[in-house]
Write an enzyme that holds these catalytic residues in place. Structure first.
Site, PDB file in Angstrom:
ATOM      1  N   ASP A  95     -15.516   6.334 -15.904  1.00  0.00           N
ATOM      2  CA  ASP A  95     -15.534   5.146 -16.371  1.00  0.00           C
ATOM      3  C   ASP A  95     -15.201   5.388 -18.232  1.00  0.00           C
ATOM      4  O   ASP A  95     -15.911   6.241 -18.638  1.00  0.00           O
ATOM      5  CB  ASP A  95     -16.284   4.038 -16.482  1.00  0.00           C
ATOM      6  CG  ASP A  95     -16.363   3.670 -14.756  1.00  0.00           C
ATOM      7  OD1 ASP A  95     -15.556   4.096 -14.454  1.00  0.00           O
ATOM      8  OD2 ASP A  95     -17.225   2.819 -14.289  1.00  0.00           O
TER       9      ASP A  95
ATOM     10  N   LYS B  80     -11.864   1.365 -16.095  1.00  0.00           N
ATOM     11  CA  LYS B  80     -12.593   0.298 -15.754  1.00  0.00           C
ATOM     12  C   LYS B  80     -12.901  -0.169 -17.041  1.00  0.00           C
ATOM     13  O   LYS B  80     -14.564  -0.411 -16.364  1.00  0.00           O
ATOM     14  CB  LYS B  80     -13.574   0.641 -14.619  1.00  0.00           C
ATOM     15  CG  LYS B  80     -13.093   1.085 -13.634  1.00  0.00           C
ATOM     16  CD  LYS B  80     -12.571   0.089 -12.660  1.00  0.00           C
ATOM     17  CE  LYS B  80     -11.821   0.300 -11.330  1.00  0.00           C
ATOM     18  NZ  LYS B  80     -10.935  -0.722 -10.642  1.00  0.00           N
TER      19      LYS B  80
ATOM     20  N   MET C  21     -20.591  -8.734 -20.082  1.00  0.00           N
ATOM     21  CA  MET C  21     -19.051  -8.687 -19.994  1.00  0.00           C
ATOM     22  C   MET C  21     -18.657 -10.165 -20.342  1.00  0.00           C
ATOM     23  O   MET C  21     -17.791 -10.853 -19.980  1.00  0.00           O
ATOM     24  CB  MET C  21     -18.848  -8.467 -18.274  1.00  0.00           C
ATOM     25  CG  MET C  21     -18.332  -7.210 -17.716  1.00  0.00           C
ATOM     26  SD  MET C  21     -18.068  -6.849 -15.509  1.00  0.00           S
ATOM     27  CE  MET C  21     -19.754  -6.679 -15.088  1.00  0.00           C
TER      28      MET C  21
END
Length: 240
Positions: free
Chosen positions: A37, A59, A168
């Site tokens: 990733d 990603k 996130m």
């Protein structure tokens, strides 16, 4: 008879080389194919053999990434070629990762696989910043969530919890603070933001639900961990 391939779904930890597990380190040094990733520390790529086949699949929020179905198919194809494949993910493979989809594809194709745990930034980042997630007085529990989709969360319930660890959430910091205050989380509740935890470029900001958005105005926060709760106030007393 050709060698049987196998896919190892490996957690890379928060990024620092010395926070990689012993097993993950061993697997990387013998990998024949690596699928990683965007958030994986590039230093980890120096551990693989020179002839290792490397695939960067993205990603990372807001940037170009492979479709998950294409990643699934890539893992199956590499495994069927008889390769020892490392699917390297930041943190731990099962904490807000899409490992389940990859396992389902591997099982459907009859491919061998193994999951290798990694240290999650959800618990490592607070530790590196001198912030305890639990405390005998201030917190008997903590809650880990993703702010990737704010509408999925019950903010009224979250506002009542003592410690929130949010992944996130960098791009939605202002909205997160607004929603918690809307449901009567005290405006002076301490907040910490840790960007690139464990890596040389690590940055830390501290403030409150009322001030942190203004304090970080103009700063690029992602990738970061957001910690909200009274335990953040213990940081000055627990740092070396």
């Amino acid at each position: 008879m050709s060698q049987a391939g196998k896919v190892y779904l490996v957690g890379a930890g928060p990024g620092a080389l010395d926070l990689l597990t012993v097993k993950a380190h061993q697997l990387l040094t013998t990998a024949q194919a690596l699928v990683h990733d965007a958030l994986v520390n590039e230093e980890l790529l120096t551990l693989v053999p020179a002839d290792c086949e490397i695939h960067a699949v993205g990603k990372r929020g807001g940037q170009a990434s492979w479709a998950q179905t294409d990643i699934d198919q890539l893992l199956v194809r590499l495994c069927q070629q008889g390769k020892q494949v490392i699917r390297l993910k930041s943190g731990d493979p099962f904490i807000f990762g899409r490992t389940t989809s990859e396992i389902q594809a591997l099982k459907a194709a009859g491919c061998l696989f193994e999951v290798v745990p990694g240290l999650s930034s959800a618990t490592v980042a607070p530790l590196l910043a001198g912030i305890p997630l639990t405390d005998p007085v201030l917190s008997s529990q903590f809650t880990v969530l993703t702010a990737h989709d704010l509408e999925q969360q019950n903010w009224e319930a979250l506002a009542k919890l003592s410690v929130l660890v949010i992944l996130m959430g960098g791009r939605n910091l202002g909205e997160i603070c607004d929603r918690l205050r809307r449901y009567h989380k005290r405006p002076d509740t301490p907040v910490a933001i840790i960007r690139w935890a464990s890596q040389p470029q690590q940055q830390i900001w501290t403030g409150t639900l009322l001030t942190i958005t203004q304090q970080t105005k103009g700063q690029k926060l992602s990738p970061c961990i957001i910690i909200i709760g009274e335990v953040v106030g213990l940081r000055p007393y627990l740092q070396p």
